[in-house]
Design a protein around this motif. Structure first.
Motif, mmCIF file in Angstrom:
data_model
loop_
_atom_site.group_PDB
_atom_site.id
_atom_site.type_symbol
_atom_site.label_atom_id
_atom_site.label_comp_id
_atom_site.label_asym_id
_atom_site.label_seq_id
_atom_site.Cartn_x
_atom_site.Cartn_y
_atom_site.Cartn_z
ATOM 1 N N LYS A 1 -5.457 -2.548 15.805
ATOM 2 C CA LYS A 1 -6.046 -2.596 14.563
ATOM 3 C C LYS A 1 -5.446 -2.865 13.561
ATOM 4 C CE LYS A 1 -9.444 0.062 12.208
ATOM 5 N NZ LYS A 1 -10.368 1.180 12.265
ATOM 6 N N LEU A 2 -4.168 -2.530 13.368
ATOM 7 C CA LEU A 2 -3.131 -2.989 12.253
ATOM 8 C C LEU A 2 -2.963 -4.399 12.401
ATOM 9 C CD1 LEU A 2 -0.590 0.067 12.216
ATOM 10 C CD2 LEU A 2 -2.562 -0.313 10.706
ATOM 11 N N ILE B 1 -5.807 -6.184 10.902
ATOM 12 C CA ILE B 1 -6.200 -6.115 9.415
ATOM 13 C C ILE B 1 -4.948 -7.018 8.840
ATOM 14 C CG2 ILE B 1 -5.396 -4.666 7.311
ATOM 15 C CD1 ILE B 1 -6.488 -2.178 9.276
ATOM 16 N N ARG C 1 -5.946 -9.911 6.309
ATOM 17 C CA ARG C 1 -5.190 -10.133 5.046
ATOM 18 C C ARG C 1 -4.492 -11.496 4.878
ATOM 19 N NH1 ARG C 1 -1.468 -5.979 2.942
ATOM 20 N NH2 ARG C 1 -2.378 -6.802 0.967
ATOM 21 N N LEU D 1 -5.540 -4.673 0.877
ATOM 22 C CA LEU D 1 -5.334 -3.774 2.240
ATOM 23 C C LEU D 1 -6.576 -2.899 2.456
ATOM 24 C CD1 LEU D 1 -3.595 -2.563 4.489
ATOM 25 C CD2 LEU D 1 -2.957 -1.254 2.777
ATOM 26 N N LYS D 2 -7.135 -2.380 1.466
ATOM 27 C CA LYS D 2 -8.523 -1.812 1.540
ATOM 28 C C LYS D 2 -9.647 -2.404 2.020
ATOM 29 C CE LYS D 2 -11.481 1.917 -0.212
ATOM 30 N NZ LYS D 2 -12.265 1.770 0.967
ATOM 31 N N LYS E 1 -8.954 -3.588 5.675
ATOM 32 C CA LYS E 1 -9.272 -2.215 6.492
ATOM 33 C C LYS E 1 -11.021 -1.976 6.530
ATOM 34 C CE LYS E 1 -8.670 2.603 7.202
ATOM 35 N NZ LYS E 1 -10.080 2.615 7.353
ATOM 36 N N ASP E 2 -11.541 -1.935 5.452
ATOM 37 C CA ASP E 2 -13.064 -1.848 5.492
ATOM 38 C C ASP E 2 -13.683 -2.971 6.379
ATOM 39 O OD1 ASP E 2 -12.624 0.220 3.878
ATOM 40 O OD2 ASP E 2 -13.402 -0.621 2.165
ATOM 41 N N ASP F 1 -12.786 -2.265 9.835
ATOM 42 C CA ASP F 1 -13.743 -1.176 10.384
ATOM 43 C C ASP F 1 -15.040 -1.578 10.418
ATOM 44 O OD1 ASP F 1 -11.736 0.566 10.368
ATOM 45 O OD2 ASP F 1 -12.095 1.505 8.350
#
Length: 82
Positions: free
Chosen positions: A20-21, A24, A28, A35-36, A39-40, A43
Motif C-alpha cells: 500500500k505504501l 501511495i 504521489r 501525502l494525505k 493515501k485517501d 484507500d
C-alpha cells in the motif's frame, strides 16, 4: 476519488501485493498530490476493490514489528538477569 490515475492498474497490483505504501508513492509521483490526498485515494481504490469482491492481504502494520522488538527486549532482559 475524483479522478482515476493513469497508473490505476499498477496501483491496484501494488495493493494486491500488500504494498500500500508503494501504491501511495506511485500515485504521489504521478499526480503530484500531497501525502494525505494520495493515501485517501489509495484507500478509496482499495475499498472499491474489496466492494467488487477482491480478497486483499491484511495490513501488517507496525504491530508485528513492535511485538518482535518487545520479545527481543524481554529475551535480552532475561539473559542479563541470569
Amino acid at each position: 476519488m475524483s479522478q482515476d490515475p493513469s497508473n490505476l492498474d499498477t496501483i491496484k497490483q501494488q495493493i494486491r501485493q500488500g504494498n500500500k505504501l508503494e501504491a501511495i508513492k506511485t500515485l504521489r509521483e504521478e499526480s503530484g498530490i500531497g501525502l494525505k490526498e494520495a493515501k485517501d485515494q489509495v484507500d478509496a481504490i482499495q475499498a472499491k476493490m474489496i466492494a467488487d469482491g477482491e480478497t486483499l492481504p491484511k495490513a501488517g502494520g507496525c504491530a508485528g514489528v513492535l511485538i518482535l522488538i518487545a520479545a527481543g527486549l524481554g529475551s535480552l532482559g532475561a539473559w542479563m538477569l541470569t
